[in-house]
Design a protein around this motif. Structure first.
Motif, PDB file in Angstrom:
ATOM      1  N   ARG A  23       0.831  -1.216   0.000  1.00 26.43           N
ATOM      2  CA  ARG A  23       0.000   0.000   0.000  1.00 26.43           C
ATOM      3  C   ARG A  23       0.860   1.259   0.000  1.00 26.43           C
ATOM      4  O   ARG A  23       0.557   2.252  -0.644  1.00 26.43           O
ATOM      5  N   VAL A  24       1.931   1.183   0.791  1.00 28.59           N
ATOM      6  CA  VAL A  24       2.797   2.351   0.930  1.00 28.59           C
ATOM      7  C   VAL A  24       3.624   2.538  -0.349  1.00 28.59           C
ATOM      8  O   VAL A  24       3.762   3.656  -0.861  1.00 28.59           O
ATOM      9  N   ARG A  25       4.141   1.433  -0.866  1.00 29.84           N
ATOM     10  CA  ARG A  25       4.882   1.517  -2.139  1.00 29.84           C
ATOM     11  C   ARG A  25       3.987   2.133  -3.222  1.00 29.84           C
ATOM     12  O   ARG A  25       4.404   2.999  -3.986  1.00 29.84           O
ATOM     13  N   TRP A  26       2.760   1.610  -3.298  1.00 24.62           N
ATOM     14  CA  TRP A  26       1.823   2.054  -4.335  1.00 24.62           C
ATOM     15  C   TRP A  26       1.544   3.561  -4.196  1.00 24.62           C
ATOM     16  O   TRP A  26       1.579   4.314  -5.170  1.00 24.62           O
ATOM     17  N   ALA A 195      -4.106  -2.323 -12.928  1.00 23.04           N
ATOM     18  CA  ALA A 195      -3.519  -1.954 -14.225  1.00 23.04           C
ATOM     19  C   ALA A 195      -2.812  -0.597 -14.175  1.00 23.04           C
ATOM     20  O   ALA A 195      -2.100  -0.232 -15.121  1.00 23.04           O
ATOM     21  N   ARG A 196      -2.975   0.130 -13.110  1.00 18.04           N
ATOM     22  CA  ARG A 196      -2.332   1.453 -13.031  1.00 18.04           C
ATOM     23  C   ARG A 196      -0.808   1.289 -13.029  1.00 18.04           C
ATOM     24  O   ARG A 196      -0.273   0.426 -12.314  1.00 18.04           O
ATOM     25  N   PRO A 197      -0.119   2.112 -13.791  1.00 19.06           N
ATOM     26  CA  PRO A 197       1.347   1.973 -13.839  1.00 19.06           C
ATOM     27  C   PRO A 197       1.998   2.034 -12.450  1.00 19.06           C
ATOM     28  O   PRO A 197       2.959   1.304 -12.176  1.00 19.06           O
ATOM     29  N   ALA A 198       1.468   2.882 -11.582  1.00 22.86           N
ATOM     30  CA  ALA A 198       2.062   3.009 -10.238  1.00 22.86           C
ATOM     31  C   ALA A 198       1.909   1.691  -9.471  1.00 22.86           C
ATOM     32  O   ALA A 198       2.833   1.266  -8.757  1.00 22.86           O
ATOM     33  N   TYR A 199       0.756   1.050  -9.609  1.00 18.48           N
ATOM     34  CA  TYR A 199       0.555  -0.242  -8.936  1.00 18.48           C
ATOM     35  C   TYR A 199       1.541  -1.273  -9.492  1.00 18.48           C
ATOM     36  O   TYR A 199       2.166  -2.033  -8.734  1.00 18.48           O
ATOM     37  N   GLN A 200       1.667  -1.269 -10.816  1.00 25.61           N
ATOM     38  CA  GLN A 200       2.553  -2.243 -11.467  1.00 25.61           C
ATOM     39  C   GLN A 200       3.997  -2.084 -10.992  1.00 25.61           C
ATOM     40  O   GLN A 200       4.685  -3.061 -10.727  1.00 25.61           O
ATOM     41  N   ARG A 201       4.431  -0.836 -10.887  1.00 22.75           N
ATOM     42  CA  ARG A 201       5.813  -0.595 -10.423  1.00 22.75           C
ATOM     43  C   ARG A 201       5.985  -1.068  -8.981  1.00 22.75           C
ATOM     44  O   ARG A 201       6.997  -1.703  -8.642  1.00 22.75           O
TER      45      ARG A 201
END
Ligand SMILES: N[C@@H](CCC(=O)N[C@@H](CS)C(=O)NCC(=O)O)C(=O)O
Length: 217
Positions: A23-26, A195-201
């Motif tokens: 959650r924090v990374r995202w 699918a959000r790029p931030a989630y993927q990273r």
């Protein structure tokens, strides 16, 4: 000063997004803030150095200069307040997005954690067969209510916010059970967030820590 968070040295799910450092990374990825990760072992989590950061001996923690935080709700809220991208500017819309953060943590997550407890921690208890259907029924009540409210919208209240980030993080813990898939709009909501790029990273970075393979995300 670089933000440092803690995460499991070896996550029980092998780094597939379920540990709460995700959650924090995202959140940090959504607002474009770089961060470092300090992995901690289960033993180190209960030792004084970590307990000074987290009184309950858990992950994640968040450090930025002389500020040290624990609890993902507080950490994500702090990130969303400090950096643009996770909370609307309009005061009322902002208050509603914060309300969804609390709803995710206070109203939806507890029912889901009951299932985790019933399956993983109490899996060998004699009452498991009777308890599981009750726990699953309570989850379905909440998911139906959430599904009714989301309707055909992309996100819970206008644009994607920290409220959605927290709600999806909570719903993802149900993935192995397949219960979210019973509600097609919620399953699509979770997939849209994943699918959000931030989630993927964030996902790639967490997995890389656990597999030892460098993240390409
Ligand atoms: N309410 C806390 C829960 C933190 C939590 O349960 N962390 C788990 C990892 S996802 C943990 O550290 N478990 C190990 C333990 O409790 O010993 C939060 O949202 O930060």
């Amino acid at each position: 000063m670089t933000i440092t968070i803690t995460a499991f040295e070896r996550s029980p799910d092998g780094g597939k997004g379920l540990s709460r450092d995700m959650r924090v990374r995202w959140a940090l990825e959504e607002v474009g803030q770089p961060y470092e990760v300090r992995p901690v072992s289960f033993r180190a989590m209960k030792e004084p150095a970590h307990l000074a950061l987290h009184p309950f001996g858990q992950i994640p923690t968040y450090e930025d200069g002389d500020l040290a935080l624990f609890e993902t709700g507080a950490i994500v809220f702090h990130i969303a307040e400090r950096y643009a991208g996770l909370l609307p500017d309009d005061p009322k819309a902002r208050a509603r997005a914060i309300t969804w953060m609390f709803a995710a943590l206070n109203t939806v997550e507890p029912t889901i954690l009951e299932l985790v407890t019933a399956k993983l921690l109490e899996g060998d208890k004699s009452w498991k067969r009777e308890r599981l259907p009750l726990v699953e029924a309570r989850i379905r009540t909440r998911l139906q209510q959430l599904s009714d409210r989301l309707g055909s919208a992309d996100w819970l209240d206008g644009a994607f916010s920290a409220g959605d980030l927290m709600m999806v993080s909570v719903l993802l813990r149900l993935k192995p059970s397949g219960i979210v898939d019973e509600y097609p709009n919620l399953a699509a909501y979770v997939a849209r967030a994943e699918a959000r790029p931030a989630y993927q990273r964030a996902f790639a970075a967490q997995l890389a820590l656990n597999t030892g393979k460098p993240s390409t995300g």
